[in-house]
Design a protein around this motif. Sequence first.
Motif, PDB file in Angstrom:
ATOM      1  N   ARG A  89       0.836  -1.201   0.000  1.00  0.00           N
ATOM      2  CA  ARG A  89       0.000   0.000   0.000  1.00  0.00           C
ATOM      3  C   ARG A  89       0.873   1.254   0.000  1.00  0.00           C
ATOM      4  N   GLY A 115       2.091   6.165  -5.755  1.00  0.00           N
ATOM      5  CA  GLY A 115       2.137   4.742  -5.452  1.00  0.00           C
ATOM      6  C   GLY A 115       3.419   4.082  -5.896  1.00  0.00           C
ATOM      7  N   GLN A 125      -0.856  -0.953  -4.394  1.00  0.00           N
ATOM      8  CA  GLN A 125      -2.005  -0.050  -4.422  1.00  0.00           C
ATOM      9  C   GLN A 125      -1.589   1.417  -4.419  1.00  0.00           C
ATOM     10  N   ALA A 127      -2.632   5.458  -4.081  1.00  0.00           N
ATOM     11  CA  ALA A 127      -3.558   6.256  -3.276  1.00  0.00           C
ATOM     12  C   ALA A 127      -3.670   7.643  -3.882  1.00  0.00           C
ATOM     13  N   SER A 143      -8.118   5.620  -0.972  1.00  0.00           N
ATOM     14  CA  SER A 143      -7.087   4.584  -0.948  1.00  0.00           C
ATOM     15  C   SER A 143      -7.742   3.234  -0.683  1.00  0.00           C
ATOM     16  N   PRO A 144      -7.519   2.254  -1.566  1.00  0.00           N
ATOM     17  CA  PRO A 144      -6.738   2.374  -2.799  1.00  0.00           C
ATOM     18  C   PRO A 144      -7.536   3.089  -3.893  1.00  0.00           C
ATOM     19  N   MET A 147      -4.690  -0.180  -8.846  1.00  0.00           N
ATOM     20  CA  MET A 147      -3.698  -1.238  -8.648  1.00  0.00           C
ATOM     21  C   MET A 147      -2.641  -1.112  -9.740  1.00  0.00           C
ATOM     22  N   SER A 209      -6.157  -8.088  -1.755  1.00  0.00           N
ATOM     23  CA  SER A 209      -5.902  -6.753  -2.302  1.00  0.00           C
ATOM     24  C   SER A 209      -6.412  -6.615  -3.730  1.00  0.00           C
TER      25      SER A 209
END
Length: 388
Positions: A89, A115, A125, A127, A143-144, A147, A209
């Motif tokens: 993250r 990211g 991920q 943000a 967030s997220p 990807m 995730s």
Amino acid sequence: MRRIIKNTKIYTMSEIGILENTDILIEENKIVDIGTITEEADEIIDASGKLVFPGFIDAHSHLGMWEDSMGFEGADGNEETDPVTPHLRAIDGINPCDRCFSEAISHGITATATGPGSANVLGGQFAAIKTYGKRIDNMIIKSPVAMKIAFGENPKTVYKEKHKAPTTRMATAAILRETLFKALEYMSKKEKAGKDGKEAPDYDIRYESLIPVLKGEIPLKAHAHRADDIYTAIRIAREFNLKLTLDHVTEGHLMIEELKKEKYPCIVGPNLTDRSKIELKNLSFKNPGILSKNGIMVALMTDHPVVPLQYLILCAALSVKEGMDEYEALKAITINPAVILGINDRVGSIEKGKDADIVIMNGHPFDTFSTTEMVIVDGEIAYEASKQ
């Protein structure tokens, strides 16, 4: 706290367009009214003769993940030990005390998507964050927000040196497909267990995730410069029925007819850099204008620290110089990135109910001699040139 910005020209970046001699009422952290405002306020900001814009947004950076003036100790953007790291993250690697945040604010860049880098097939991920604040938890917009995945020479180069896959584009695509399929299988088992009372699969943070991606809640954010890599990103997104943004898109202008058919949003850049690798041989500031004129939604990026975040506006200006419509270039650093990132309910335009992220300038931002005089973030004065 109630503030009124008085008597100014407002580029709302909404359907309303440009408003002359207009006021903005800010209450706490929101815009509550736009027009001729006669109400009382705690502070009146006279912006006569100035231009007002929503806070500018960089749709793709690594702000706070590669710290300024530091080496390995401040490099937290690539976990180069495993090509599959979707569970990482961005918010756990960002240092908001890095001075690049204050440099961004001083130039009116109030938000960015930041990211992981492009070393891994699945990097982690992204943000969407504000660039003003001291604690990342309080700066998050969403967030997220995406990807990160990567194609082309970056993952190939990283893992060739480690003598493990992927060292070819085929392996990159295969690893991505395999991971998505296993995540889909994991999600299906988890859902069936909930309905049937069966035992759920063992918790797997990597597959967890990816559930927001598989459900269409966030897009894959595909690092892809070359045409063949762009087509592979599209191919895989279609196979799994996933949302997708095309990031970098360096060869977009060479495949325009195909991109017109696909209609995926393109986050273009960084263009203010050298052709440091083979994939950049067709780098051109003409690219965003060509994409935009062909009906593709375009946002611009700096890929900070590749190009320092404060030069996002300069990237837009140079795009105009090379053929991009001026207003479309403004959209590419305001409302377009907000829409692409799915945060346009809060930022990207000056409208009632949105976050009070506002930039006051003494001239048009594409004039390099213009100065940022004041920046407001969440209703708070984050930068004031007269006090520097």
